[in-house]
Design a protein around this motif. Structure first.
Motif: not given
Ligand code: ATP
Ligand code: MG
Length: 259
Positions: A52-55, A202-203, A233-235
């Motif tokens: 989800p973080a990649l999205r 992430a950066m 994404v958060l869920s």
């Protein structure tokens, strides 16, 4: 010297970086504590960038590339942990860099400006008092923004932000991209795009993604962005954490009995 095979190697290296920059006057005392709160959540995702973080990173890259006036807002921890990547990202997406501190002192602003310039930043906003204006939505020191930067920005990236300010920036009609390991924080909840990941991981990924997507037609970027839903994404992040904990609960008795 931290042995490379130490299970918390990366985390320890990051702590050393923070301490070094604390001693140099870049990081505030409270910044050291804030980092610890983030680390606790990093445990829950397994200290890696999850899907989800990649999205969210992909959507963030699109928003920055499509922006008319993108700004990267920088505090002490962000400068210490990702200064090099902030400068690189600004170049790729043509964003301005603005220093904005919760624990604001003239000296720390200047120290962060010098650090960013030593890493290649050409211009650093937020330090020259002649361009300082205050946004009406906030009471704290952080309501100061640069009239050439955040005040007129359409998209603001806030790697590590406070909830009040994220909410204020949203009320001003800006698209806010946050990097925050805590999916439950007000920052994570209020941002338009929340990257639940360590800013250290992430950066570089955001820079890579923005460089790649820069070659794509703008219509394609618009379509990626419009299909992005931050609440989904958060869920999914929470579900990931819950599933991971559930799996650990099942594995733990077996691991114990092996001792
Ligand atoms: P909010 O103000 O958004 O409700 P908070 O008050 O709980 O959040 P703050 O003290 O304002 O939190 O900011 C600290 C937060 O920053 C931590 O909870 C963590 O989620 C995030 N954070 C700290 N270090 C990192 C890091 N290296 N990478 C990503 N996020 C981090
Ligand atoms: Mg806060």
């Amino acid at each position: 010297m931290i042995p490379k095979n130490h299970p918390r190697y990366h985390s320890l290296v990051t702590r050393e970086e923070l301490i070094k920059h604390f001693e140099a006057g870049v990081v505030a005392r409270a910044g050291l504590i804030a980092h610890g709160r983030g680390e606790a959540f990093d445990y829950l995702i397994g200290e890696e960038t999850i899907e989800p973080a990649l999205r969210a990173i992909r959507a963030a890259a699109c928003a920055l590339l499509l922006a008319d006036r993108p700004v990267i807002s920088v505090n002490g921890n962000a400068a210490a942990l990702a200064g090099e990547w902030i400068v690189k990202l600004a170049a790729v997406v043509n964003a301005k860099i603005e220093v904005n501190l919760f624990y604001r002192t003239k000296e720390r602003e200047k120290t962060i400006e010098s650090l960013l310039k030593s890493l290649g930043a050409r211009e650093v906003l937020g330090v020259d008092e002649r361009f300082q204006v205050t946004i009406p939505e906030l009471m704290s020191e952080r309501r100061r923004v640069d009239s050439r930067g955040i005040l007129i920005a359409d998209v603001v990236l806030v790697p590590l932000e406070d909830g009040d300010r994220t909410e204020a920036l949203r009320r001003m009609g800006k698209t806010v991209i946050a990097i925050d390991l805590n999916p439950l924080s007000r920052t994570a909840r209020a941002a338009s795009i929340t990257i639940v990941d360590n800013v250290v991981r992430a950066m570089p990924k955001l820079v890579e993604e923005a460089s790649r997507l820069k070659q794509m037609p703008r219509d394609e970027l618009r379509s990626i962005l419009s299909s992005y839903d931050n609440s989904v994404v958060l869920s999914e992040v929470l579900e990931y954490m819950a599933n991971r904990l559930r799996k650990l609960v099942e594995e733990t008795p077996k691991a114990w009995s092996k001792r």
